[in-house]
Design an enzyme around this catalytic site. Structure first.
Site, PDB file in Angstrom:
ATOM      1  N   SER A 132      42.945 -31.102  79.884  1.00  0.00           N
ATOM      2  CA  SER A 132      42.934 -30.660  81.283  1.00  0.00           C
ATOM      3  C   SER A 132      44.182 -31.085  82.047  1.00  0.00           C
ATOM      4  O   SER A 132      44.450 -30.569  83.129  1.00  0.00           O
ATOM      5  CB  SER A 132      41.680 -31.157  82.009  1.00  0.00           C
TER       6      SER A 132
ATOM      7  N   THR B 206      38.117 -33.405  76.705  1.00  0.00           N
ATOM      8  CA  THR B 206      37.668 -34.470  75.796  1.00  0.00           C
ATOM      9  C   THR B 206      36.363 -34.120  75.096  1.00  0.00           C
ATOM     10  O   THR B 206      36.160 -34.456  73.930  1.00  0.00           O
ATOM     11  CB  THR B 206      37.507 -35.791  76.567  1.00  0.00           C
TER      12      THR B 206
ATOM     13  N   THR C 117      38.182 -33.956  82.098  1.00  0.00           N
ATOM     14  CA  THR C 117      37.826 -34.654  83.336  1.00  0.00           C
ATOM     15  C   THR C 117      39.005 -34.888  84.271  1.00  0.00           C
ATOM     16  O   THR C 117      38.828 -35.004  85.482  1.00  0.00           O
ATOM     17  CB  THR C 117      37.182 -36.020  83.024  1.00  0.00           C
ATOM     18  N   ASP C 118      40.224 -34.959  83.729  1.00  0.00           N
ATOM     19  CA  ASP C 118      41.346 -35.416  84.548  1.00  0.00           C
ATOM     20  C   ASP C 118      41.662 -34.488  85.710  1.00  0.00           C
ATOM     21  O   ASP C 118      42.076 -34.949  86.783  1.00  0.00           O
ATOM     22  CB  ASP C 118      42.592 -35.613  83.688  1.00  0.00           C
TER      23      ASP C 118
END
Length: 330
Positions: free
Chosen positions: A52, A12, A83-84
């Site tokens: 991700s 992101t 982040t995932d």
């Protein structure tokens, strides 16, 4: 000033709006251009422009190899990442890069770095500073928190403090760009670099629910799975009446598929030694993950199975899984 390398993988933080939605578009150089005051003596490298959700074991190997190929030229390395799956990546890099003597700091953002009030500016700037200050090891720097890589879990989907350190104190925190060390920074990795990427990715994660079918678990063997992590109830409980999961897990173990038992609870350790209902699990030979995160248990099992290779045995898996490798277990 110390020399730092930025490795960009997408996420992101690097996203821009496209006709189909947000997608990673910014290069590593463009990311640095947003934090010029923190980017002095920083080189950059781009590996991927990936969401991700698509980061998998193949990408972990590429990242680890890029770190090892570059680490002697730099005092620290920052990896920007979505982040995932960041907690999975940081856990796996902790094992792949065991004993590394330079800080490897992962960061990202909940909002694109070019968006108004994006957290990407702070996170990237803090991560670059952390890479100049931390001892060797793998970390996540996000939302002002600095977390050991093998202890991080993403606990929020949108909030800026998206990650927490589970069952371990934060290494430190940033306040207005100033790093404040905490108790977790006292533990340092010892020994020389043990670089290893030949992991066994055929590992499954099962989260038990009331009424889960034992056949679902037993069927994993026919899917080619080589190891299983089970998120059980509470301290490590499973059904023992009507649907006997101790028996289904035992059937996996009989086929030389190690089973790691963890808890669906984020905090505190799993312990199948407390309740009578868990006694059949102990007899079946399940291995307790103790206080590891699920992300650490999964990636450590992949690493352990690859590491053991021809010396594989259930007992050797047990010994390695219950050995503290990089601060992932007490």
């Amino acid at each position: 000033m110390k020399k730092i390398l930025l490795i960009a993988t997408g996420g992101t933080i690097a996203c821009k709006q496209t006709s189909a939605g947000l997608a990673p578009q910014l290069s590593s150089e463009q990311l640095l251009s947003y934090v010029p005051q923190r980017a002095e003596n920083v080189d950059s490298m781009e590996l991927f422009r990936m969401d991700s959700s698509n980061i998998q074991p193949e990408e972990w190997r590429v990242m680890a190899e890029a770190v090892v190929d570059s680490v002697d030229k730099y005092d620290g390395i920052v990896i920007t990442h979505g982040t995932d799956t960041m907690a999975y990546t940081s856990s796996m890099l902790s094992f792949m890069l065991r004993g590394i003597d330079k800080p490897i700091v992962l960061t990202g953002a909940q909002y694109p770095i070019g968006a108004p009030d994006s957290d990407g500016l702070r996170n990237l700037g803090d991560a670059l500073e952390a890479a100049r200050l931390l001892p060797g090891g793998v970390y996540i720097c996000f939302g002002g928190s600095v977390i050991r890589g093998c202890r991080a879990v993403k606990t929020r989907t949108m909030s800026l403090n998206a990650f927490e350190s589970i069952n371990c104190p934060n290494v430190g925190r940033f306040e207005d760009g100033i790093f404040i060390p905490m108790a977790g920074m006292d533990e340092k990795q010892a020994g020389k670099l043990d670089f290893f990427t030949n992991i066994e990715s055929r590992v499954a994660l099962i989260k038990l629910i009331p009424g889960a079918l034992p056949a679902t678990i037993v069927g994993l063997a026919s899917c080619g799975v080589r190891g299983v992590v089970v998120e059980a109830f509470g301290l490590g409980g499973v059904h023992s009446i009507r649907r006997d999961h101790a028996e289904s897990l035992h059937k996996l173990i009989e086929q030389n598929i190690p089973v790691i038992l963890t808890s669906q609870c984020l905090y505190e350790a799993s312990n199948p030694d407390v309740y009578q209902v868990s006694a059949p699990l102990r007899a079946a030979g399940v291995i307790s993950a103790r206080d590891m995160t699920t992300e650490a248990a999964v990636t450590k099992l992949m690493w352990a199975l690859g590491k053991l290779g021809e010396s594989f045995s259930m007992e050797n898996v047990r010994k390695l899984m219950q050995q503290n490798i990089c601060g992932e277990i007490k």
